[in-house]
Design a protein around this motif. Structure first.
Motif, PDB file in Angstrom:
ATOM      1  N   GLU A 101      26.003  -6.376  -7.941  1.00  0.00           N
ATOM      2  CA  GLU A 101      24.792  -5.868  -8.762  1.00  0.00           C
ATOM      3  C   GLU A 101      24.042  -6.231 -10.066  1.00  0.00           C
ATOM      4  N   GLU A 102      24.165  -6.303 -10.725  1.00  0.00           N
ATOM      5  CA  GLU A 102      23.461  -6.532 -12.175  1.00  0.00           C
ATOM      6  C   GLU A 102      23.152  -7.725 -12.085  1.00  0.00           C
ATOM      7  N   LYS A 103      23.530  -9.020 -11.218  1.00  0.00           N
ATOM      8  CA  LYS A 103      22.607 -10.020 -10.944  1.00  0.00           C
ATOM      9  C   LYS A 103      21.380  -9.342 -10.165  1.00  0.00           C
ATOM     10  N   LEU A 104      21.071  -8.636  -9.885  1.00  0.00           N
ATOM     11  CA  LEU A 104      20.011  -8.310  -8.840  1.00  0.00           C
ATOM     12  C   LEU A 104      18.692  -8.036  -9.392  1.00  0.00           C
ATOM     13  N   ARG A 105      19.165  -6.991 -10.369  1.00  0.00           N
ATOM     14  CA  ARG A 105      18.268  -6.237 -11.386  1.00  0.00           C
ATOM     15  C   ARG A 105      18.037  -7.434 -12.220  1.00  0.00           C
ATOM     16  N   ALA A 106      18.723  -8.357 -13.038  1.00  0.00           N
ATOM     17  CA  ALA A 106      18.178  -9.262 -13.660  1.00  0.00           C
ATOM     18  C   ALA A 106      17.233  -9.894 -13.223  1.00  0.00           C
TER      19      ALA A 106
ATOM     20  N   SER B 228      10.702  -4.697  -7.487  1.00  0.00           N
ATOM     21  CA  SER B 228       9.960  -3.524  -8.116  1.00  0.00           C
ATOM     22  C   SER B 228       8.497  -4.901  -7.964  1.00  0.00           C
ATOM     23  N   ASP B 229       7.507  -4.110  -8.391  1.00  0.00           N
ATOM     24  CA  ASP B 229       6.381  -4.729  -8.312  1.00  0.00           C
ATOM     25  C   ASP B 229       5.711  -4.725  -9.832  1.00  0.00           C
ATOM     26  N   ARG B 230       6.071  -4.658 -10.918  1.00  0.00           N
ATOM     27  CA  ARG B 230       5.900  -4.229 -12.206  1.00  0.00           C
ATOM     28  C   ARG B 230       6.606  -5.668 -12.686  1.00  0.00           C
ATOM     29  N   PRO B 231       6.026  -6.743 -13.555  1.00  0.00           N
ATOM     30  CA  PRO B 231       6.504  -7.361 -13.758  1.00  0.00           C
ATOM     31  C   PRO B 231       7.624  -6.833 -15.278  1.00  0.00           C
ATOM     32  N   GLY B 232       8.539  -8.075 -14.884  1.00  0.00           N
ATOM     33  CA  GLY B 232       9.467  -7.931 -16.385  1.00  0.00           C
ATOM     34  C   GLY B 232       8.318  -8.376 -17.487  1.00  0.00           C
ATOM     35  N   GLU B 233       9.686  -8.604 -18.470  1.00  0.00           N
ATOM     36  CA  GLU B 233       9.263  -9.191 -20.067  1.00  0.00           C
ATOM     37  C   GLU B 233       9.663 -10.074 -20.356  1.00  0.00           C
ATOM     38  N   TYR B 234      10.828 -11.111 -19.552  1.00  0.00           N
ATOM     39  CA  TYR B 234      11.989 -11.727 -20.330  1.00  0.00           C
ATOM     40  C   TYR B 234      11.662 -12.864 -18.482  1.00  0.00           C
ATOM     41  N   LEU B 235      11.909 -14.260 -18.946  1.00  0.00           N
ATOM     42  CA  LEU B 235      12.592 -14.985 -18.004  1.00  0.00           C
ATOM     43  C   LEU B 235      13.429 -15.091 -17.669  1.00  0.00           C
ATOM     44  N   LEU B 236      14.266 -15.674 -16.277  1.00  0.00           N
ATOM     45  CA  LEU B 236      15.387 -15.998 -16.075  1.00  0.00           C
ATOM     46  C   LEU B 236      16.129 -17.121 -15.457  1.00  0.00           C
TER      47      LEU B 236
ATOM     48  N   ALA C 134      16.412  -6.637   2.486  1.00  0.00           N
ATOM     49  CA  ALA C 134      16.844  -5.218   2.025  1.00  0.00           C
ATOM     50  C   ALA C 134      18.188  -4.394   1.438  1.00  0.00           C
ATOM     51  N   ALA C 135      18.895  -6.636   1.004  1.00  0.00           N
ATOM     52  CA  ALA C 135      19.892  -5.989   0.127  1.00  0.00           C
ATOM     53  C   ALA C 135      19.622  -6.510  -1.314  1.00  0.00           C
ATOM     54  N   PHE C 136      18.263  -6.770  -1.597  1.00  0.00           N
ATOM     55  CA  PHE C 136      17.308  -6.962  -3.117  1.00  0.00           C
ATOM     56  C   PHE C 136      16.579  -5.784  -3.403  1.00  0.00           C
ATOM     57  N   PRO C 137      16.582  -5.213  -4.400  1.00  0.00           N
ATOM     58  CA  PRO C 137      16.456  -4.019  -4.878  1.00  0.00           C
ATOM     59  C   PRO C 137      15.040  -5.403  -5.416  1.00  0.00           C
TER      60      PRO C 137
ATOM     61  N   THR D 113      12.919 -10.140  -4.611  1.00  0.00           N
ATOM     62  CA  THR D 113      12.674  -8.852  -6.005  1.00  0.00           C
ATOM     63  C   THR D 113      11.188  -8.820  -6.347  1.00  0.00           C
ATOM     64  N   GLY D 114      11.053  -9.674  -6.255  1.00  0.00           N
ATOM     65  CA  GLY D 114       9.216  -9.557  -6.315  1.00  0.00           C
ATOM     66  C   GLY D 114       8.845 -10.409  -7.295  1.00  0.00           C
ATOM     67  N   THR D 115       9.604 -11.030  -8.564  1.00  0.00           N
ATOM     68  CA  THR D 115       9.912 -12.266  -9.092  1.00  0.00           C
ATOM     69  C   THR D 115       9.101 -13.821  -9.092  1.00  0.00           C
ATOM     70  N   PRO D 116       8.626 -13.891  -9.738  1.00  0.00           N
ATOM     71  CA  PRO D 116       7.857 -14.851  -9.026  1.00  0.00           C
ATOM     72  C   PRO D 116       8.601 -16.400  -9.443  1.00  0.00           C
ATOM     73  N   VAL D 117       8.258 -17.571  -9.340  1.00  0.00           N
ATOM     74  CA  VAL D 117       9.331 -18.632  -9.488  1.00  0.00           C
ATOM     75  C   VAL D 117       8.652 -19.586 -10.074  1.00  0.00           C
ATOM     76  N   ILE D 118       9.040 -19.950 -11.454  1.00  0.00           N
ATOM     77  CA  ILE D 118       8.242 -20.850 -12.424  1.00  0.00           C
ATOM     78  C   ILE D 118       8.685 -22.316 -11.710  1.00  0.00           C
TER      79      ILE D 118
END
Lengths: 368, 368
Positions: free
Chosen positions: B236-241, B166-174, B161-164, B268-273
């Motif tokens: 906040e910024e890290k969670l958005r990243a 999104s179901d839309r994949p982004g365009e950069y790798l983290l 619940a503390a993590f935002p 946050t919905g972001t898969p892991v490579i």
């Protein structure tokens, strides 16, 4: 005399007695052997390769010297000892981590503070002092303990009979010790140079930091001087080096809690030219068994007066005040006093106390 | 439900929860808060500045972060906690030295092994495993424990619940982590380069060794690439990243016992490579919440396939398997099981056992 069941916990890093460097291991060796000879039931927890007249329990077959200071290694060693606390009337711990386990077992625990009191360990020593019986190895070291911490002073001792004696002053100065700024090898060279006397250096140079200091600061200063260097010679040779000297230089640069070199030298009859620091004034009797100086010039001048000192007095001082036999008797006395008063320090019975809020390092409980 | 009186001993170095870096401190924070919310009487021993829903006892008003790893500091901290053992039904210790005191107190003690099992600490963990209840943070970590050592696996958890999300994949790798060879920042850069995708690096560079590695190995590789670097940004910024990434790269170079980055990203919905190492295969469901690769080329190719993965599944995996709530329930269950079976491990009641001679590290007693 009633027999006590005594556990002695040595540090795990070197054999007891040590084959090379190892001041604590010598002190522990004399103590364990001496108590065993006095009829006590003594168990020594020490590294493999140790030899003792006590019952030996080894935790590591090979001394883990290369891991010196590794907390996981030391923790294993002390757990092996405290495992068996029920077998003992008293446990005497010479390690660093052991006492924190000792604080939690119901048998009385004595801890000898072998090292200096530093900002890093000061708080821990204060805590331990509330729970255990502390032994300081000099009055000076005791004076550096945190306020309110009780400790019994018992000086280190050696066996004078193991040291050869000569009443004839030799013709060279001796420096004996690790090559480390704290021990003052550079100052020893300068004293010999100004006195115009030959210098024999019996040194330990094996840690990287010792090599660096030797190459950078010590060796360059030897050029053109009458200096002989022996690196960790056999014991016999080291003892002769002491015996045949005019004086041993002890230009110590830090408040060393005790200096075995001083009593080893005096045992052979050789007086000590020492800087006033740490335990020096209580070990060397100024003007009798050595000369205590404030600077290099005074030490160079004192070196010439060393031959006027009575070498028999040097030996006698060790026999009377710094013998292993006396050290053993004092420990026996301490153990008996502890057992007579019921064992644990008032504050020590199974960790009943929280850290004292008044010491400024802790604060009380509160809901956040 | 019966209330338990639980002590949680955090490491003393950082506040709980941490204001910057501090994985263990996050895990401890969730656990203490979660147990308190479930009605238990929880006392957290932690550095000053900590905030918790448990009762807080602080031992150092300012976290002694600069002395990280200093045994005297850690010993003081754990003594302050074990001082009060009578007040608790169970003590859960997350420090390194605490368990050796825990081995000597009669209350049941649980110890979570947060770090890797190394040649240095292997023997100590074996000893502790005979006396205490160990928790491993992954099945892989448990598999590295010495033979015969029992441990309960409880994965780390976070609060989804503390993590935002999104179901839309982004365009950069983290890439998110300390700048350290073990974390694979160099490999992450190479993966992004070969994939031809932008890279965002959220990094911790403050230890001298991290600075050195950054300057020598990482920064030179960024030239000409589409890489943005953020040094320890606000939470906040890290969670958005995390949320706005296409995939998080986890090219881990060592068998990390657990990797919080993986579950933070998935929350946050972001898969892991990720590279196949340590706990990776049990945290990332290969082909579903991420892609597990054997080399850089495979990871570069996988990066393009990441957008085909269902981001809701990523979130769901954390909710189902790696939530703080589940972590808390599992600990509660473990504590109850321990208390039901009488508290101490068989071998643990007040240190009754000597180290086992059969393990090859100790040998028996014998007269020398």
């Amino acid at each position: 005399m009633e027999t006590m069941r005594i556990a002695i916990v040595a540090p795990p890093w070197f054999a007891v007695p040590p084959t090379g460097y190892g001041g604590i291991e010598w002190v522990v060796s004399y103590l364990a052997d001496g108590l065993a000879r006095r009829g006590h039931d003594v168990t020594l927890f020490a590294a493999g390769g140790s030899r003792t007249e006590a019952r030996l329990v080894t935790t590591f077959p090979d001394p883990p010297s290369k891991l010196l200071g590794n907390a996981a290694v030391e923790a294993r060693h002390v757990l092996a000892a405290y495992d068996r606390w029920r077998e003992f009337d008293i446990i005497h711990d010479h390690t660093f981590l052991g006492p924190i386990v000792g604080a939690a077992v119901p048998v009385p625990v004595v801890h000898t503070v072998h090292g200096p009191v530093t900002p890093d360990n000061r708080g821990l020593i204060a805590d331990l002092g509330r729970r255990l019986h502390l032994v300081a190895i000099s009055h000076h070291q005791r004076s550096t303990l945190p306020d309110g911490v009780h400790a019994t002073v018992i000086h280190n001792g050696i066996d004078p009979a193991a040291f050869p004696f000569s009443d004839r002053p030799g013709e060279y100065l001796l420096f004996c010790g690790r090559i480390n700024p704290e021990k003052g090898p550079v100052q020893a060279i300068e004293i010999a140079r100004r006195a115009g006397l030959p210098l024999l250096m019996v040194v330990k140079i094996n840690e990287p930091i010792e090599h660096e200091y030797w190459e950078a600061e010590v060796r360059p200063r030897l050029r053109g001087l009458d200096v002989e260097v022996k690196q960790q010679p056999p014991t016999e040779e080291k003892l002769r080096a002491y015996r045949d000297a005019l004086a041993t230089l002890f230009p110590i640069q830090w408040p060393e809690p005790f200096g075995l070199v001083m009593i080893e030298s005096m045992a052979t009859g050789t007086p000590v030219i020492a800087f006033r620091n740490g335990s020096v004034p209580e070990v060397v009797q100024d003007g009798v068994t050595g000369i205590i100086c404030e600077d290099i010039d005074a030490a160079a001048e004192a070196a010439w007066r060393a031959k006027e000192l009575d070498r028999r007095e040097c030996r006698r001082r060790v026999e009377r005040h710094f013998s292993a036999a006396l050290n053993v008797l004092r420990h026996e006395q301490l153990y008996r006093a502890i057992l007579a008063e019921g064992g644990r320090r008032e504050a020590a019975a199974q960790l009943p106390l929280a850290l004292d809020a008044a010491d400024g390092r802790t604060d009380g409980a509160g809901r956040a």
